[in-house]
Design a protein around this motif. Structure first.
Motif, mmCIF file in Angstrom:
data_model
loop_
_atom_site.group_PDB
_atom_site.id
_atom_site.type_symbol
_atom_site.label_atom_id
_atom_site.label_comp_id
_atom_site.label_asym_id
_atom_site.label_seq_id
_atom_site.Cartn_x
_atom_site.Cartn_y
_atom_site.Cartn_z
ATOM 1 N N LEU A 47 0.368 -1.148 0.069
ATOM 2 C CA LEU A 47 -0.582 -0.169 -0.533
ATOM 3 C C LEU A 47 0.603 0.757 0.114
ATOM 4 N N ALA A 48 1.880 1.508 0.285
ATOM 5 C CA ALA A 48 3.116 2.346 0.447
ATOM 6 C C ALA A 48 2.735 3.294 -0.848
ATOM 7 N N PHE A 49 3.291 2.500 -1.913
ATOM 8 C CA PHE A 49 3.514 3.426 -3.539
ATOM 9 C C PHE A 49 2.512 3.735 -3.308
ATOM 10 N N PRO A 50 1.031 3.249 -3.815
ATOM 11 C CA PRO A 50 -0.188 3.387 -4.288
ATOM 12 C C PRO A 50 -0.771 5.394 -3.231
ATOM 13 N N CYS A 51 -0.225 4.664 -1.741
ATOM 14 C CA CYS A 51 -0.727 5.970 -0.601
ATOM 15 C C CYS A 51 -0.075 7.223 -1.272
ATOM 16 N N LEU A 52 1.374 6.933 -1.080
ATOM 17 C CA LEU A 52 2.031 8.189 -1.748
ATOM 18 C C LEU A 52 1.444 8.437 -3.054
ATOM 19 N N ILE A 53 0.788 7.840 -3.632
ATOM 20 C CA ILE A 53 0.265 8.402 -5.763
ATOM 21 C C ILE A 53 -0.693 8.925 -5.193
ATOM 22 N N LEU A 54 -1.711 8.500 -4.237
ATOM 23 C CA LEU A 54 -3.049 9.777 -3.778
ATOM 24 C C LEU A 54 -2.908 10.626 -2.786
ATOM 25 N N LEU A 55 -1.582 10.621 -1.976
ATOM 26 C CA LEU A 55 -1.323 11.362 -1.503
ATOM 27 C C LEU A 55 -0.934 12.814 -2.674
ATOM 28 N N ALA A 56 0.007 12.633 -3.403
ATOM 29 C CA ALA A 56 0.649 13.454 -4.722
ATOM 30 C C ALA A 56 -0.756 13.733 -5.326
ATOM 31 N N SER A 57 -1.547 12.919 -6.130
ATOM 32 C CA SER A 57 -2.120 12.558 -7.004
ATOM 33 C C SER A 57 -3.621 14.131 -6.343
ATOM 34 N N VAL A 58 -3.554 14.314 -5.022
ATOM 35 C CA VAL A 58 -4.953 14.820 -4.322
ATOM 36 C C VAL A 58 -3.966 16.359 -4.202
ATOM 37 N N PHE A 59 -3.281 16.616 -4.173
ATOM 38 C CA PHE A 59 -2.202 17.921 -3.980
ATOM 39 C C PHE A 59 -2.119 18.355 -5.679
ATOM 40 N N PHE A 60 -2.374 17.090 -6.604
ATOM 41 C CA PHE A 60 -1.507 18.042 -7.600
ATOM 42 C C PHE A 60 -3.417 18.076 -8.394
ATOM 43 N N VAL A 61 -4.277 17.940 -7.995
ATOM 44 C CA VAL A 61 -5.627 18.165 -8.418
ATOM 45 C C VAL A 61 -5.943 19.776 -7.803
ATOM 46 N N GLN A 62 -5.458 19.934 -6.850
ATOM 47 C CA GLN A 62 -5.767 21.332 -6.151
ATOM 48 C C GLN A 62 -4.960 22.371 -6.698
ATOM 49 N N HIS A 63 -3.613 21.657 -6.706
ATOM 50 C CA HIS A 63 -2.203 22.622 -6.603
ATOM 51 C C HIS A 63 -1.752 22.517 -8.481
ATOM 52 N N ARG A 64 -2.727 22.380 -9.844
ATOM 53 C CA ARG A 64 -2.004 21.603 -10.767
ATOM 54 C C ARG A 64 -1.516 23.295 -11.584
ATOM 55 N N GLU A 65 -2.408 23.921 -11.159
ATOM 56 C CA GLU A 65 -2.200 25.567 -12.160
ATOM 57 C C GLU A 65 0.059 25.514 -11.771
ATOM 58 N N THR A 66 -0.588 25.268 -10.271
ATOM 59 C CA THR A 66 1.450 26.593 -9.707
ATOM 60 C C THR A 66 1.906 24.726 -10.542
ATOM 61 N N ILE A 67 1.722 23.976 -10.309
ATOM 62 C CA ILE A 67 3.311 23.084 -10.460
ATOM 63 C C ILE A 67 3.081 22.956 -12.050
ATOM 64 N N ILE A 68 1.623 22.490 -13.161
ATOM 65 C CA ILE A 68 2.849 22.865 -14.239
ATOM 66 C C ILE A 68 3.433 23.824 -14.386
ATOM 67 N N ARG A 69 2.789 25.453 -13.671
ATOM 68 C CA ARG A 69 3.906 26.459 -14.050
ATOM 69 C C ARG A 69 5.167 26.466 -13.522
ATOM 70 N N GLU A 70 5.121 26.290 -12.883
ATOM 71 C CA GLU A 70 6.470 25.954 -11.759
ATOM 72 C C GLU A 70 7.669 24.972 -12.319
ATOM 73 N N PHE A 71 6.578 23.695 -12.834
ATOM 74 C CA PHE A 71 8.006 22.164 -13.340
ATOM 75 C C PHE A 71 8.913 22.779 -13.873
ATOM 76 N N PRO A 72 9.062 23.012 -15.389
ATOM 77 C CA PRO A 72 9.967 23.695 -15.763
ATOM 78 C C PRO A 72 11.572 23.770 -14.788
ATOM 79 N N GLN A 73 11.528 24.864 -14.084
ATOM 80 C CA GLN A 73 12.511 25.114 -12.751
ATOM 81 C C GLN A 73 12.254 24.188 -12.288
ATOM 82 N N LEU A 74 11.138 24.106 -11.195
ATOM 83 C CA LEU A 74 11.279 22.951 -10.183
ATOM 84 C C LEU A 74 11.803 21.305 -10.209
#
Length: 304
Positions: free
Chosen positions: A190-217
């Motif tokens: 369950l460890a990896f699926p849990c981490l993916i769920l955690l990242a997915s939840v944050f990605f959905v909420q902050h996807r615009e910021t993540i996509i905008r900042e991804f090249p540099q970050l």
């Protein structure tokens, strides 16, 4: 994680779930579960390795506790990362080794016993060193990032969410070894699926910021991972460690507990800033890409 862009239905479902419950009620149980599972995998002998093989353990701990924060500070400075993201990168560097590193060490033909011991020791040591380093980093950029760190709250949260679950898992491992082995066998899946769920939840909420900042970050974090792995290889060489030990230390220093960094950043008891968790979300993706590539190269080299 970024495949959510191509699966709008899944993204909307995650968003619907997220709207019904505070993100922290997803983050905290996942970290607690991961720490409990780590405790289940531990044995008292894992802490005795320092007596029998001090050089290998010292190399790994120096890399994680000292070298990694220095590299994170240098990389964040060179890339001129925004203060809030700089703190997020420092959070990653202050986190202990991730439990998945044990699996990666096994796949790379590394020393699994050393990997488990390093994860155990770093999980304990960073309970203290993490707040100290983050207190320094926050004081350095705090005014420009408009954040502050209640060090006492962080220490208490680390104790409750990390130390206590690990100790409970270790107690079960010692007293009920067979049951602990079976339970760990279930939870580690369950460890990896849990981490993916955690990242997915944050990605959905902050996807615009993540996509905008991804090249540099994304570039900054990839460089951080590569330099950390290189630092691990250098430490291993200087301490004349075996190939198996070297591979293990490279993986341990290159794979930190992203879930803990996300938890500390977003926790209402500590930073209460989900934007600060964005570097850890990107790190969760990039560390798997880079480390899987490393494992593939190592395995190909051994076959060749």
């Amino acid at each position: 994680m970024f495949v959510l862009c191509f699966f709008p239905t899944f993204a909307r479902e995650i968003k619907r779930i997220q709207d019904k419950m505070n993100t922290i009620f997803i983050v905290l149980p996942i970290l607690t579960l991961l720490m409990f599972d780590l405790g289940l995998a531990l044995k008292p002998d894992d802490f005795r390795l320092f007596v029998h093989r001090p050089h290998a353990l010292l190399a790994g701990l120096l890399g994680q506790i000292v070298l990694l924060p220095l590299i994170a500070w240098a990389v964040g400075t060179v890339f001129h990362i925004e203060p809030i993201f700089f703190l997020g990168i420092m959070l990653i560097a202050c986190s202990p080794g991730g439990s998945s590193s044990n699996v990666f060490s096994m796949l790379a033909g590394g020393d699994v016993a050393l990997s488990v011991s390093l994860t155990a020791f770093s999980s304990v040591i960073t309970l203290v060193t993490g707040p100290a380093v983050m207190d320094w980093a926050t004081r350095m950029v705090g005014s420009s990032a408009d954040v502050s760190l209640p060090v006492g709250n962080l220490l208490v949260q680390n104790l409750v969410l990390m130390a206590v679950p690990i100790l409970i898992g270790l107690f079960i491992s010692v007293r009920y070894a067979t049951f602990a082995t079976k339970l760990h066998g279930v939870l580690k899946r369950l460890a990896f699926p849990c981490l993916i769920l955690l990242a997915s939840v944050f990605f959905v909420q902050h996807r615009e910021t993540i996509i905008r900042e991804f090249p540099q970050l994304g570039m900054c974090i990839t460089v951080l991972i590569l330099l950390s792995m290189g630092g691990g290889a250098l430490l291993s060489y200087l301490m004349r460690l075996s190939g198996r030990e070297q591979r293990t230390i490279v993986i341990e220093i290159g794979m930190q507990n992203a879930a803990q960094a996300i938890t500390v950043a977003s926790s209402p008891f500590v930073f209460n800033n989900e934007v600060m968790a964005i570097p850890a979300i990107i790190y969760a993706l990039m560390m798997n890409v880079v480390l899987l590539t490393y494992v593939a190269v190592v395995k190909k080299s051994s076959l060749g």
